[in-house]
Design an enzyme around this catalytic site. Structure first.
Site, PDB file in Angstrom:
ATOM      1  N   GLU A 186       0.860  -1.222   0.052  1.00 44.78           N
ATOM      2  CA  GLU A 186       0.125  -0.056   0.027  1.00 44.78           C
ATOM      3  C   GLU A 186       0.982   1.140   0.093  1.00 44.78           C
ATOM      4  O   GLU A 186       0.603   2.237  -0.708  1.00 44.78           O
ATOM      5  CB  GLU A 186      -1.025  -0.194   1.143  1.00 44.78           C
ATOM      6  N   ASP A 311      -5.063  -6.803  17.985  1.00 47.91           N
ATOM      7  CA  ASP A 311      -3.983  -7.601  17.589  1.00 47.91           C
ATOM      8  C   ASP A 311      -2.972  -8.019  18.562  1.00 47.91           C
ATOM      9  O   ASP A 311      -2.267  -8.833  17.986  1.00 47.91           O
ATOM     10  CB  ASP A 311      -3.072  -6.048  17.081  1.00 47.91           C
ATOM     11  N   HIS A 448     -26.205  -4.576 -15.232  1.00 50.69           N
ATOM     12  CA  HIS A 448     -25.102  -4.428 -16.324  1.00 50.69           C
ATOM     13  C   HIS A 448     -25.204  -2.874 -16.654  1.00 50.69           C
ATOM     14  O   HIS A 448     -26.372  -2.314 -16.566  1.00 50.69           O
ATOM     15  CB  HIS A 448     -25.655  -5.222 -17.430  1.00 50.69           C
TER      16      HIS A 448
END
Length: 483
Positions: A186, A311, A448
């Site tokens: 990133e 974490d 679509h």
């Protein structure tokens, strides 16, 4: 100790998991304290998902300007003002942090303790040298921190972790990123698109979060077209030279190459912040990295009254997971000794590269272990090079692989690099958590033209490979006008 208190629940950490634990524990008891040793404000808001997405948004804007001539649009000369880029990132980052601080401020002061907590025994915490806390239950929600080889310390302030990037006042000219995982990719791609010369190095060939070799190979090939990426690098030397860093590495031709960069960013992983909690004072079961072994459903450790969330639990280091784990741990700590298994969501992770990467449900590696690697699962896929909506936007890159269970037809998981993968992944995660079959997923509506038609293509391919539907016919109908 100058102060001694007794509480029902002590929560160590005030990040995403800690705040979630606070809210759910308070539903059972008012005798709760939250202990914090650092500044208030979550990892996500301060140095994680929010500032990184602000950086990526700036990079995407620059990239779109460069791509405009492909539509016949020719803007003027692109100029990237690094000071303005960083000023906006920090201003918006501080705004997000402000929301967290407001939430913390709403907690009465008598329920908050500032200082570093460590265990004296199974039910007692020492907070610095000022407070002793006797607690019936404890929730460890101390988060994680970046980790890198000790030898790199010699680089001094030329060595950065991702947290440091968001304190820049401007942008450097060059840098090396070590670790082509989620954080490294990133940051690396975004900084490259903002005009910084980027070299990215990895070990062992891993790219992104992928375990499916075909998706990982696709991602690596695409990213190497944009910036330097060696996922299995032979770095021979890295030394500081003044205000820069010299790096010698063996290039693809087998020749030693030297580069000089302004900074080295270590994106080589994170470790749970449990090593300074005094766990040696406890008779608690530990994993091979020294952290407590945690039940994924109750968040209990081998000491039934101690829970770990976020974490610090060394499971999935994602905000939505930290929030869910915090709620489960806080609820169980508050209602202890009655403990309940909490709802665990289907795995969902997104990497905000371009194209985005995503993982849903069981990974390819998990399914190999579960079903064997000799055809135990069916795999359907679709590419996005010729997908209608993707070509309209000139974002026609990507590969989606879906996994299904023969016989039952259950959708098991997916790995992908695709345009708007964040949206495809959510649809798939909902289907996975609902335990839908591929046949059921194909009864859902598809508009679509949308990128989601690429998902329908992969579902049809998987349906056929499960031998529950017809073989794929004219794929032009999948990428162009639809059904």
């Amino acid at each position: 100790m100058s102060k001694h208190i007794s509480v029902d629940v002590a929560i160590i950490g005030s990040g995403t998991a800690g705040l979630a634990a606070w809210r759910t524990a308070r539903a059972h008891t008012d005798s709760v304290v939250m202990i914090e040793s650092g500044p208030y404000g979550t990892t996500c808001a301060r140095v994680g998902c929010m500032p990184s997405k602000l950086l990526i948004a700036a990079a995407d804007s620059a990239h779109q300007v460069r791509q405009a001539p492909g539509f016949g649009i020719h803007p003027g000369t692109l100029r990237i003002d690094g000071q303005e880029v960083m000023a906006r990132i920090k201003a918006e980052r501080d705004r997000f942090v402000g929301f967290v601080l407001d939430s913390v401020a709403s907690i009465p002061d008598e329920h908050k303790i500032i200082g570093h907590a460590r265990f004296k025994d199974e039910h007692t915490l020492l907070v610095d040298e000022h407070t002793e806390v006797a607690a019936k239950t404890v929730v460890i929600a101390t988060g994680s921190r970046p980790t890198y080889p000790d030898a790199w310390q010699s680089l001094g302030d030329r060595l950065l972790v991702n947290d440091d990037v968001f304190e820049w006042d401007s942008l450097p000219a060059s840098l090396a990123v070590f670790g082509p995982g989620v954080i490294g990719l990133e940051l690396g791609q975004a900084l490259h698109r903002l005009g910084i010369k980027v070299w990215m190095f990895g070990v062992g060939g891993q790219v992104g979060p992928f375990t499916d070799p075909e998706v990982m190979d696709y991602a690596g090939h695409h990213l190497r077209q944009e910036f330097f990426l060696d996922a299995d690098a032979d770095v021979q030397r890295m030394e500081r030279r003044g205000e820069q860093v010299e790096i010698d590495f063996c290039n693809a031709a087998g020749v030693t190459e030297r580069i000089v960069v302004d900074y080295v960013i270590a994106a080589t992983g994170r470790r749970p912040n449990v090593d300074q909690l005094g766990l040696d004072a406890l008779d608690i079961e530990r994993d091979d990295k020294g952290g407590p072994v945690v039940d994924p459903c109750t968040l209990q450790t081998s000491l039934a009254h101690i829970f770990v969330a976020g974490d610090a639990s060394n499971q999935l280091p994602l905000l939505h997971e930290a929030n869910a784990q915090g709620r489960i741990a806080g609820d169980n700590a508050g209602r202890f000794p009655e403990v309940r298994a909490g709802l665990r969501h289907s795995t969902l992770s997104v990497v905000f590269t371009d194209p985005q990467m995503a993982m849903v449900g069981a990974s390819y590696r998990e399914l190999e272990r579960r079903y064997g690697n000799n055809g135990g699962i069916a795999i359907g896929q679709s590419g996005f090079e010729n997908q209608g909506r993707s070509r309209v936007m000139r974002r026609n890159l990507g590969l989606l692989r879906l996994y299904g269970e023969p016989g039952s037809g259950l959708f098991l998981g997916a790995e992908m690099m695709a345009p708007d993968a964040e949206h495809l992944a959510h649809l798939l995660a909902w289907a996975h958590q609902s335990r839908m079959t591929v046949a059921q997923m194909l009864t859902m509506p598809f508009y679509h033209p949308v990128v989601e038609e690429g998902l329908r293509t992969a579902l049809r391919d998987l349906h056929a490979r499960l031998r529950q539907g017809p073989a794929m016919g004219d794929r032009c109908m999948e990428c162009g006008v639809g059904d």
